[in-house]
Design a protein around this motif. Structure first.
Motif, short mmCIF file in Angstrom:
data_model
loop_
_atom_site.label_atom_id
_atom_site.label_comp_id
_atom_site.label_asym_id
_atom_site.label_seq_id
_atom_site.Cartn_x
_atom_site.Cartn_y
_atom_site.Cartn_z
N PHE A 277 26.85 59.49 38.89
CA PHE A 277 26.13 58.35 38.32
C PHE A 277 25.51 58.67 36.97
CE2 PHE A 277 22.29 55.88 37.60
CZ PHE A 277 22.84 54.61 37.60
N LEU A 278 24.66 59.73 36.93
CA LEU A 278 23.89 59.98 35.72
C LEU A 278 24.70 60.82 34.74
CD1 LEU A 278 21.05 59.13 34.79
CD2 LEU A 278 20.29 61.45 35.35
N THR A 279 25.83 60.27 34.28
CA THR A 279 26.60 60.94 33.25
C THR A 279 26.70 59.98 32.08
OG1 THR A 279 28.68 60.05 34.09
CG2 THR A 279 27.97 62.19 34.97
N VAL A 280 26.80 60.55 30.87
CA VAL A 280 26.85 59.73 29.67
C VAL A 280 28.01 58.74 29.75
CG1 VAL A 280 27.30 59.80 27.20
CG2 VAL A 280 25.72 61.44 28.23
N ASN A 281 29.14 59.23 30.23
CA ASN A 281 30.33 58.39 30.33
C ASN A 281 30.11 57.20 31.24
OD1 ASN A 281 32.68 58.45 28.98
ND2 ASN A 281 33.45 60.30 29.99
N ASN A 282 29.58 57.50 32.42
CA ASN A 282 29.37 56.43 33.40
C ASN A 282 28.38 55.40 32.88
OD1 ASN A 282 29.74 55.16 36.00
ND2 ASN A 282 27.63 55.81 36.41
N LEU A 283 27.28 55.90 32.30
CA LEU A 283 26.27 54.94 31.81
C LEU A 283 26.83 54.09 30.67
CD1 LEU A 283 22.96 57.00 32.06
CD2 LEU A 283 23.93 55.35 33.66
N GLY A 284 27.67 54.73 29.83
CA GLY A 284 28.33 53.96 28.77
C GLY A 284 29.19 52.85 29.36
N ASN A 285 29.90 53.18 30.43
CA ASN A 285 30.73 52.17 31.11
C ASN A 285 29.89 51.05 31.71
OD1 ASN A 285 33.29 53.03 30.64
ND2 ASN A 285 33.31 54.45 32.39
N VAL A 286 28.79 51.46 32.33
CA VAL A 286 27.90 50.45 32.92
C VAL A 286 27.48 49.44 31.86
CG1 VAL A 286 25.58 50.08 33.88
CG2 VAL A 286 27.00 51.94 34.75
N LEU A 287 27.12 49.96 30.70
CA LEU A 287 26.65 49.10 29.63
C LEU A 287 27.76 48.17 29.14
CD1 LEU A 287 23.87 48.94 28.43
CD2 LEU A 287 24.62 50.34 26.53
N THR A 288 28.97 48.71 29.01
CA THR A 288 30.08 47.88 28.56
C THR A 288 30.38 46.79 29.58
OG1 THR A 288 30.98 49.79 27.44
CG2 THR A 288 32.47 47.92 27.74
N GLN A 289 30.39 47.17 30.87
CA GLN A 289 30.66 46.17 31.90
C GLN A 289 29.57 45.10 31.94
OE1 GLN A 289 30.94 48.76 35.25
NE2 GLN A 289 32.97 49.52 34.62
N ALA A 290 28.35 45.54 31.67
CA ALA A 290 27.22 44.60 31.72
C ALA A 290 27.23 43.65 30.52
CB ALA A 290 25.90 45.36 31.74
N ALA A 291 27.90 44.07 29.44
CA ALA A 291 27.73 43.36 28.17
C ALA A 291 28.23 41.91 28.24
CB ALA A 291 28.46 44.11 27.07
N PHE A 292 29.31 41.66 29.00
CA PHE A 292 29.87 40.30 29.00
C PHE A 292 28.88 39.30 29.60
CE2 PHE A 292 33.40 43.29 29.15
CZ PHE A 292 34.03 42.95 27.96
N ILE A 293 28.43 39.60 30.82
CA ILE A 293 27.43 38.72 31.42
C ILE A 293 26.13 38.80 30.63
CG2 ILE A 293 26.00 38.35 33.49
CD1 ILE A 293 28.44 38.91 35.16
N GLY A 294 25.90 39.97 30.01
CA GLY A 294 24.70 40.14 29.19
C GLY A 294 24.66 39.16 28.03
N ILE A 295 25.81 39.00 27.36
CA ILE A 295 25.84 38.08 26.22
C ILE A 295 25.62 36.64 26.70
CG2 ILE A 295 27.31 37.12 24.40
CD1 ILE A 295 28.55 39.97 24.18
N LEU A 296 26.23 36.30 27.85
CA LEU A 296 25.96 34.98 28.43
C LEU A 296 24.46 34.81 28.70
CD1 LEU A 296 28.76 34.57 31.16
CD2 LEU A 296 28.79 33.77 28.80
N ALA A 297 23.85 35.91 29.19
CA ALA A 297 22.44 35.83 29.60
C ALA A 297 21.51 35.64 28.41
CB ALA A 297 22.05 37.07 30.40
N VAL A 298 21.90 36.18 27.25
CA VAL A 298 21.07 35.99 26.06
C VAL A 298 20.96 34.50 25.74
CG1 VAL A 298 20.96 36.38 23.56
CG2 VAL A 298 21.53 38.27 25.09
N GLY A 299 22.11 33.82 25.75
CA GLY A 299 22.09 32.37 25.50
C GLY A 299 21.36 31.62 26.59
N MET A 300 21.60 32.06 27.85
CA MET A 300 20.97 31.39 28.99
C MET A 300 19.45 31.51 28.91
SD MET A 300 21.88 29.71 31.77
CE MET A 300 23.43 30.27 32.48
N THR A 301 18.98 32.67 28.43
CA THR A 301 17.53 32.86 28.32
C THR A 301 16.92 31.84 27.37
OG1 THR A 301 17.87 35.21 28.71
CG2 THR A 301 15.73 34.57 27.86
N MET A 302 17.59 31.60 26.24
CA MET A 302 17.08 30.60 25.29
C MET A 302 16.96 29.24 25.98
SD MET A 302 16.65 32.27 22.47
CE MET A 302 16.38 31.03 21.22
N VAL A 303 18.04 28.87 26.70
CA VAL A 303 18.07 27.56 27.34
C VAL A 303 17.03 27.48 28.46
CG1 VAL A 303 19.51 26.08 28.79
CG2 VAL A 303 20.45 27.06 26.71
#
Lengths: 321, 505
Positions: A39-65
Motif C-alpha cells: 500500500f504505502l509505496t510511491v507507485n501505488n499512491l501515484g496510481n491511487v491519485l490517478t484513479q481518483a482524478a477522474f471522479i475528483g474532477i467531477l467532484a470539483v464541479g459538483m462542489t461548486m454546484v
C-alpha cells in the motif's frame, strides 16, 4: 500568552471540526499501511491519485454546484458524451478539434442544465435527473451502442506525462481543485456562491443576479465533466457508451463525505479533495487486501454513514459550546 | 376563585441577548375571553409558545385546573387541554377535515388500523357542535381560510380543550367571517372554555373580551376588566413611557426630494399609493400587520413587480428597478426579517457587510480582503457591534448586533435613501435606542429615511411625518402636532371602504 494559546487551540480544533475527513483519511492510510506491504509505496499512491482524478474532477464541479444549494446528476453522462465525441470525431475533424468539440459539449450541457434550473424554477434534482437519462441516451445513439476505438494510439500517449509519481491527469485534478478553491475564497463569484447557497433571499436582496450566477456554476460543472471525459478517453483509448455510469453517485458521495452540505452554503475544495482521496484509498486498500467487490461496497457505504454521523456529532458539540 | 382554569406564575424565558419573559403571571377563568396585549416584541408570542409546549420556560409554574403541569410538547399541551390556534394555520391541505381534526390522534381498532367510521362520526359531532356548514370528508385545501380556521377550532371541541389560545385570528378574515368567528367564540365561552385572545385590533378587544392583560418588554403591566377601562388606558399601559424624552428625533433640515411614487399599485396587495420623501427627512409608515407596508417598499426596491404607478428618483422619472439597479441608484432596504432576508447567517460580519457591493470591493472579480476588513472595522466601531471578529458567523450574534450588521451592510455604500422595515423588532431595549439614534443621525447626514414600524411609540418618536396604511391604501398623513397615538389608531382601525382621510395636520 494564555489567551494566545487558547485561541490557537481553538483554531486547531475548529480546523479539525471542519476538516474531519482528513482525520479519516490519515486513519485509513495508517490501517492499510499496516495491513498491506504494497500500500504505502510511491507507485501505488501515484496510481491511487490517478484513479481518483477522474471522479475528483467531477467532484470539483459538483462542489461548486452543491455549495450553491443545487445538485448535478448528469455529470457521469456528460463525461461519457464528451469522451465519445473526443474519440468519435477524430477521423472526421482531427484530434484536437474533436477534443475541443467534446469540451464544448460539456459546456453546452452544463449551461442548458443551469438555464433550465434557473428559468423554470424546477429543482435541479429533477432537471439533471432528466439530463442523466437523456444525455446517456444521446451517447448510445451517437456510439451506436458500441465502444468507439481511437484510430491513432498516439492519442493515449498524451496524458503519459509524469512529474515523479504524479500523472498529468492527477496534476490537472489537483490544479483544478486549487484553482476553484481560490475562486471560492478569493473571488466575487466564490463569495456569491456561498451567499446564494446559504440564504438565497438575502443574496437576491443584496442585488446578486441569482439566475446568471447559477447558470455559471452549472456550466463550470458541465465543463469539468467534459474534461474528465476527455482525460478518460485518452487513458483508455476507447469510449464506452457506459462510461461514467453511477459516477455521479460516487461524486456526490465524495463531496458529501468531505463535509460540504447538501443544503448549500458550506463546504470547500479541500474537503472535497479529502473526500475523494478517502474513497480512493479505501477502494485501493481493500483491493490490495483482495476484498471481494461486494464487501468493498459494504465497507464504503458504512464509511459514508459513519463519516456523516461524525460530522453531525461534531456540529452538535460545536453548536452547544 | 374556583373558576380559574389556567394560571401561570413567575414564568421567565431568556433567549441569547434578550429577556423575552420576566416573571410573568396571569390567569384565565372558565368561560372568559382574556385578551393578551402588547406591542410587537412585548412577549405575547413567547408566552403563547410556552403554553403550547413549543418553548420550555426557564422558571415558573403552569397550573391547570388546580394541578401543576409541565408542558413539554404541543402534543402534551393538547392532551392537557390547551390548544393554540396559530395565525398561520397548521393544517394539511391534502387531508380531509376529519383527518385534520384528529391529526396525530387518529382512532384505531385492535389491529392498529384506522377506524374511519369513528373518525368521521367524531369529527362530524365536533363540526355540528360548532355549527359548521361543511362536512368531515371535504379536503381541507379546498376550504376558505375562515373555514380552515373553523377546522382548527373544531379540534378544540374534539379534544375537549379547557383553554383555547387565538393568535390574531381575524388577520385574514372578511368582516362577515369575523362575525361568524365571534359567534363561535361565544359558543366556546358558554361551554366553559377559557379563551386567550391576542389581537392588535382595539375594536375587537373591546367588543369580545372580558379582561385584558398587558405585556411590555416581557413583563406584565397589569390586568384590567375590559368594561372598566378604555382605549387610552390600555394604550398607556402598552407604551408606558414618556415618548418625547425617550426618542431622539433628527433635527429638521429637509433638502431636495429623493423619491416620489405616484399611483403605485399591485393588483392584490395595495393600490394608488402616493408618497414622497426628502433628503434629511424621516418618513414613518405605520399600519397593522398585513396592511401592505412591507410589500409596498419591496415593490419600490424591485423585489416585486408593480402593476401601475410612476417612480420619480431625484427629480427624474425612471422605470421600476431590479434590486441590483436599486442598489446602484443608491437605495437600501433593510428588510423586516433579518434571518430570512437580511443576513447570510453562516458568513462572518466582514462578508455580510460587503455582500451587496462585491463590485466595489473587488477588481477583475478578485476580492480585496484588506479593504473589506477596513470597512468591517469602521462599522464595527461606528455602530458599536459586539463580535469576536470579522469571521465570526453572524448566526452566533444577538438580534441587536445582527441588525447592526444589516445596517452596516447598506450604509457602507453611502445610499441616498434607506428604507428600514421594523428596524427594532425582537431586539433588546439598549440596542433599540442605539438604532433610534442612528436613524436620527442618518437623516441629519442628509439621507432620506423611510421607517416602517408597528410600534407606535417608535414611529411617533423618530418620524418627521407619518403615513398610515390600511388594507393596501394610504389612510392618513400626519405631521407635527397632528402625530398622536389616537390619530394613528383612528386612521388604521377605520374600515378600508370608508372615505380615505387626507392630511389631517
Amino acid at each position: 500568552m494564555t489567551a494566545l494559546t487558547s485561541r490557537m487551540r481553538g483554531t486547531t480544533a475548529d480546523w479539525l471540526l471542519r476538516n474531519h475527513i482528513w482525520l479519516f483519511l490519515a486513519l485509513a492510510v495508517a490501517v492499510f499501511s499496516m495491513a498491506s506491504p504494497y500500500f504505502l509505496t510511491v507507485n501505488n499512491l501515484g496510481n491511487v491519485l490517478t484513479q481518483a482524478a477522474f471522479i475528483g474532477i467531477l467532484a470539483v464541479g459538483m462542489t461548486m454546484v452543491m455549495i450553491n444549494g443545487e445538485i448535478d446528476l448528469s455529470v457521469g453522462a456528460t463525461l461519457a458524451l464528451a469522451s465519445a465525441l473526443a474519440i468519435g470525431l477524430q477521423p472526421a475533424i482531427g484530434v484536437w478539434p474533436a477534443v475541443f468539440v467534446g469540451f464544448l459539449s460539456g459546456v453546452a450541457l452544463g449551461a442548458l442544465n443551469g438555464t433550465l434550473v434557473a428559468l423554470s424554477g424546477m429543482h435541479s434534482f429533477i432537471v439533471t435527473l432528466g439530463g442523466l437519462i437523456g444525455i446517456r441516451g444521446l451517447v448510445f445513439v451517437y456510439t451506436g451502442e458500441e465502444a468507439l476505438m481511437v484510430e491513432d494510439f498516439a492519442y493515449t500517449d498524451i496524458p503519459e506525462v509524469y512529474l515523479g509519481p504524479l500523472s498529468l491527469t492527477a496534476m490537472i485534478f489537483l490544479a483544478l481543485a486549487a484553482l476553484f478553491q481560490w475562486v471560492l475564497t478569493s473571488t466575487r463569484h466564490g463569495r456569491e456562491t456561498y451567499a446564494v447557497g446559504d440564504n438565497i433571499a438575502a443574496a437576491h436582496d443584496a442585488g446578486i443576479r441569482i439566475k446568471r450566477h447559477k447558470i455559471i456554476n452549472f456550466t463550470i460543472c458541465g465543463a469539468l465533466a467534459a474534461i474528465a471525459g476527455i482525460l478518460l478517453s485518452m487513458r483508455l483509448g476507447t469510449a464506452e457508451p457506459n462510461a461514467g455510469r453511477i459516477w455521479e453517485l460516487w461524486t456526490i458521495i465524495a463531496v458529501v463525505l468531505g463535509g460540504t452540505r447538501l443544503a448549500g452554503g458550506y463546504g470547500s475544495m479541500w474537503m472535497t479533495v479529502g473526500g475523494i482521496l478517502t474513497l480512493a484509498v479505501l477502494r485501493n486498500g481493500l483491493r490490495l487486501l483482495n476484498t471481494p467487490n461486494y464487501v468493498e461496497l459494504m465497507v464504503m457505504g458504512s464509511v459514508l454513514i459513519l463519516a456523516l454521523g461524525l460530522d453531525r456529532v461534531l456540529a452538535a458539540r460545536k453548536g452547544a459550546a | 376563585m374556583t373558576d380559574v382554569i389556567l394560571s401561570v406564575a413567575g414564568i421567565t424565558k431568556t433567549f441569547p441577548g434578550v429577556r423575552a419573559l420576566a416573571d410573568v403571571s396571569f390567569d384565565v377563568r372558565a368561560g372568559e375571553v382574556h385578551a393578551l396585549m402588547g406591542e410587537n416584541g412585548a412577549g405575547k408570542s413567547t408566552l403563547m409558545k410556552v403554553l403550547a409546549g413549543l418553548y420550555k420556560p426557564d422558571a415558573g409554574t403552569i397550573t391547570l385546573r388546580d394541578e401543576p403541569v409541565t408542558i413539554t410538547s404541543p402534543l402534551v399541551a393538547r392532551e392537557k387541554g390547551i390548544l393554540l390556534i396559530h395565525q398561520e394555520l397548521s393544517l394539511s391541505p391534502e387531508l380531509s377535515v376529519a383527518e385534520n381534526i384528529y391529526l396525530g390522534a387518529w382512532p384505531t381498532n385492535a389491529l392498529g388500523m384506522l377506524n374511519k367510521r369513528k373518525l368521521r362520526a367524531d369529527a362530524k359531532a365536533a363540526l355540528d357542535a360548532l355549527g359548521c356548514d361543511f362536512g368531515p370528508d371535504v379536503r381541507v385545501g379546498t376550504l376558505s381560510i375562515a373555514r380552515q380556521q373553523m377546522v382548527e377550532i373544531a379540534r378544540a371541541q374534539a379534544f375537549n380543550a379547557d383553554v383555547v389560545i387565538f393568535d390574531e385570528p381575524t388577520a385574514s378574515l372578511t368582516d362577515g367571517e369575523r362575525r361568524q368567528l365571534f359567534a363561535t367564540i361565544a359558543r366556546l365561552k358558554s361551554a366553559g372554555v377559557g379563551i386567550v385572545y391576542i389581537s392588535h385590533k382595539m375594536d375587537e378587544i373591546f367588543e369580545i373580551t372580558d379582561r385584558i392583560t398587558v405585556l411590555r418588554d416581557g413583563q406584565v403591566q397589569g390586568t384590567r376588566i375590559t368594561a372598566d377601562t378604555d382605549l387610552a388606558g390600555i394604550t398607556r399601559m402598552m407604551i408606558g413611557r414618556d415618548l418625547a424624552s425617550y426618542f431622539h428625533r433628527a433635527r429638521e433640515d429637509f433638502r431636495d426630494e429623493v423619491l416620489r411614487v405616484e399611483g403605485l399599485t399591485h393588483a392584490s396587495l395595495f393600490s394608488g399609493v402616493d408618497l414622497s420623501v426628502r433628503a434629511g427627512e424621516v418618513l414613518g409608515l405605520y399600519g397593522l400587520v398585513g396592511a401592505g407596508r412591507s410589500e409596498l417598499v419591496e415593490t419600490i426596491f424591485g423585489l416585486r413587480h408593480a402593476d401601475a404607478g410612476r417612480l420619480i428618483w431625484k427629480g427624474q422619472e425612471i422605470p421600476f428597478p431590479t434590486p441590483r439597479q436599486a442598489v446602484d441608484l443608491g437605495m437600501a432596504l433593510v428588510p423586516e426579517s433579518r434571518k430570512e432576508q437580511g443576513l447570510v447567517l453562516g458568513m462572518g460580519g466582514r462578508e455580510n457587510v460587503t455582500l451587496p457591493h462585491l463590485a466595489m470591493f473587488s477588481s477583475a472579480g478578485v476580492m480585496d480582503r484588506g479593504r473589506e476588513r477596513e470597512v468591517f472595522d469602521t462599522y464595527r466601531d461606528i455602530l458599536d457591534i459586539k463580535t469576536t471578529g470579522p469571521e465570526q458567523p453572524v448566526e452566533k450574534l444577538s438580534g441587536g448586533n445582527q441588525q447592526k450588521f444589516v445596517l452596516a451592510k447598506w450604509l457602507c455604500a453611502a445610499p441616498s435613501l434607506i428604507i428600514l422595515d421594523e428596524p427594532t423588532r425582537g431586539i433588546d431595549v439598549g440596542s433599540k435606542s442605539a438604532i433610534h439614534e442612528l436613524i436620527a443621525k442618518l437623516a441629519e447626514d442628509g439621507l432620506a429615511v423611510i421607517v416602517i414600524s408597528s410600534e407606535m411609540p417608535e414611529v411617533l418618536g423618530v418620524s418627521h411625518r407619518i403615513l398610515t396604511m390600511t388594507e393596501g391604501r394610504i389612510s392618513g398623513s400626519f405631521t407635527g402636532d397632528g402625530m398622536t397615538e389616537q390619530a394613528l389608531i383612528d386612521a388604521v382601525s377605520q374600515p378600508a371602504n370608508r372615505a380615505v382621510q387626507e392630511d389631517i395636520a
